[in-house]
Design a protein around this motif. Structure first.
Motif, mmCIF file in Angstrom:
data_model
loop_
_atom_site.group_PDB
_atom_site.id
_atom_site.type_symbol
_atom_site.label_atom_id
_atom_site.label_comp_id
_atom_site.label_asym_id
_atom_site.label_seq_id
_atom_site.Cartn_x
_atom_site.Cartn_y
_atom_site.Cartn_z
ATOM 1 N N GLY A 63 0.818 -1.211 0.000
ATOM 2 C CA GLY A 63 0.000 0.000 0.000
ATOM 3 C C GLY A 63 0.849 1.256 0.000
ATOM 4 O O GLY A 63 1.887 1.320 0.674
ATOM 5 N N LEU A 64 0.410 2.258 -0.747
ATOM 6 C CA LEU A 64 1.089 3.557 -0.792
ATOM 7 C C LEU A 64 0.025 4.618 -0.543
ATOM 8 O O LEU A 64 -0.897 4.776 -1.353
ATOM 9 C CB LEU A 64 1.763 3.770 -2.143
ATOM 10 N N VAL A 65 0.130 5.333 0.582
ATOM 11 C CA VAL A 65 -0.931 6.261 0.985
ATOM 12 C C VAL A 65 -0.368 7.654 1.256
ATOM 13 O O VAL A 65 0.826 7.833 1.486
ATOM 14 C CB VAL A 65 -1.669 5.750 2.247
ATOM 15 N N GLY A 66 -1.271 8.615 1.241
ATOM 16 C CA GLY A 66 -0.911 10.000 1.518
ATOM 17 C C GLY A 66 -1.975 10.929 0.959
ATOM 18 O O GLY A 66 -2.898 10.504 0.259
ATOM 19 N N GLU A 67 -1.843 12.208 1.286
ATOM 20 C CA GLU A 67 -2.803 13.193 0.801
ATOM 21 C C GLU A 67 -2.733 13.351 -0.707
ATOM 22 O O GLU A 67 -1.737 12.993 -1.338
ATOM 23 C CB GLU A 67 -2.518 14.556 1.455
ATOM 24 N N LEU A 123 -6.333 5.455 4.611
ATOM 25 C CA LEU A 123 -5.639 4.406 5.363
ATOM 26 C C LEU A 123 -6.576 3.296 5.817
ATOM 27 O O LEU A 123 -6.164 2.143 5.958
ATOM 28 C CB LEU A 123 -4.934 5.010 6.571
ATOM 29 N N ALA A 124 -7.837 3.624 6.046
ATOM 30 C CA ALA A 124 -8.789 2.617 6.493
ATOM 31 C C ALA A 124 -9.010 1.564 5.413
ATOM 32 O O ALA A 124 -9.180 0.378 5.704
ATOM 33 C CB ALA A 124 -10.114 3.276 6.864
ATOM 34 N N LEU A 149 -4.078 8.649 10.810
ATOM 35 C CA LEU A 149 -4.852 7.627 11.529
ATOM 36 C C LEU A 149 -5.891 8.245 12.445
ATOM 37 O O LEU A 149 -6.991 7.703 12.619
ATOM 38 C CB LEU A 149 -3.903 6.727 12.325
ATOM 39 N N SER A 150 -5.573 9.381 13.034
ATOM 40 C CA SER A 150 -6.535 10.009 13.947
ATOM 41 C C SER A 150 -7.730 10.587 13.204
ATOM 42 O O SER A 150 -8.753 10.894 13.817
ATOM 43 C CB SER A 150 -5.849 11.109 14.765
#
Length: 341
Positions: A62-66, A234-235, A274-275
């Motif tokens: 997985g590759l995540v970010g805004e 992320l979820a 995550l928050s």
């Protein structure tokens, strides 16, 4: 495992050998800004600025970010839609980062891309069966018309569509069905690696889980098939990925297993992401600690000095604006780029 700066830290001993299907080192993708009558370069948009990771055969990464952090650019550089400015991309033992365009044909039969938008990624003038079968014709993977037809029908069944729909056009399908057609097209040449570029973000929530489950089922069916799953949520990534890399402004700031990332997020940006994920239990949701980021994401045209996150970081120190962090292994297979770690 791997992270930004892995080549310096030596995080993975390559005893796995052939099990590593993709090894990306110090990848940079800059887009020049040209001005004037002579179109002289005056600056660069640093979309990706020194990304390092690897991906094992059969892994879902997985590759995540805004939005705007460079995720899609990484994926398209790997598949050579964009030419890397610097760095290496080793795919199945071959450095493909400098391959000339004429030599990319065989490579593109082993890699494929699932696009974000199932509406604009399908040719409205082609029937669904022709869309799915076109890669096989391009790469000359079928010899007879009957073999072609049987293969297209099999691909339709694999993604949960009736082969009888092959004569229909994209406008006759729902969004979820169109994305299934896109997935069937990505599978047409039996690729080793599929880049999934936010494949569910344009779909209804009720359809997203179906597509995620389909991708997981296909990966379980084809044991050697690897995914690079790009997303901003992320979820969602948690439910499909074995490892996750978190990107911010062209850099990987944290990389580890999905379980470890949720259990022990270390980088302040990861904690903030995550928050922001809502929790169904109202008591936990009300009482849990929040990390609220202030300000806007800086421009990749003029990234901040030092740590690219320091202007928004709730734990910033004076040195953060002066020292560019390198990745450190904070626990086995858990890498974080932060000078405070």
């Amino acid at each position: 495992m791997s992270a930004q700066g892995k080549s310096e830290t030596g995080s993975r001993s390559h005893t796995q050998g052939d099990n590593v299907i993709l090894d990306v080192r110090n990848l940079k993708v800059y887009f020049p800004i040209l001005r004037g009558l002579l179109r002289r370069k005056v600056a660069d948009v640093k979309a990706v600025d020194g990304v390092t990771f690897d991906l094992e055969r059969g892994e879902i990464f997985g590759l995540v970010g805004e939005s705007g952090c460079g995720k899609t650019t990484v994926g398209r550089a790997i598949i050579r839609v964009y030419k890397p400015t610097e760095g290496t991309i080793v795919f199945e033992g071959q450095d493909i980062s400098t391959l000339p365009e004429k030599d990319l044909g065989p490579l593109r039969s082993k890699m494929s891309l699932i696009f974000q938008d199932p509406y604009s990624s399908l040719d409205p003038r082609q029937a669904a069966g022709d869309i799915v079968g076109e890669p096989m014709l391009t790469h000359k993977m079928v010899k007879a018309k009957s073999e072609y037809r049987d293969r297209v029908d099999d691909l339709f069944r694999m993604v949960g569509l009736d082969p009888g729909m092959g004569n229909r056009y994209p406008h006759e399908f729902s969004g979820g069905q169109r994305q299934r057609i896109g997935i069937a097209r990505a599978l047409a040449c039996n690729p080793s690696l599929i880049i999934c570029d936010e494949p569910i973000s344009a779909l209804d929530v009720s359809i997203q889980a179906q597509i995620i489950n389909l991708l997981k089922d296909l990966q379980a069916r084809f044991k050697d098939l690897s995914y690079m799953f790009i997303a901003h949520d992320l979820a969602v990534v948690k439910h499909i990925s074995g490892r996750i890399a978190v990107m911010y402004l062209g850099h990987i700031v944290e990389i580890t297993t999905a379980r470890e990332l949720y259990r022990n997020p270390v980088h302040p940006y990861t904690r903030a992401l995550l928050s922001a994920i809502p929790i169904p239990d109202p008591y936990i949701e009300e009482t849990r600690e929040r990390t609220i980021l202030t300000g806007e994401v800086p421009s990749p045209l003029h990234p901040p000095p030092g740590c690219v996150f320091h202007r928004r970081c709730p734990a910033v120190t004076p040195d953060c604006s002066k020292v560019a962090p390198t990745s450190k292994e904070v626990s086995p297979d858990h890498w974080v780029a932060c000078i405070r770690i």
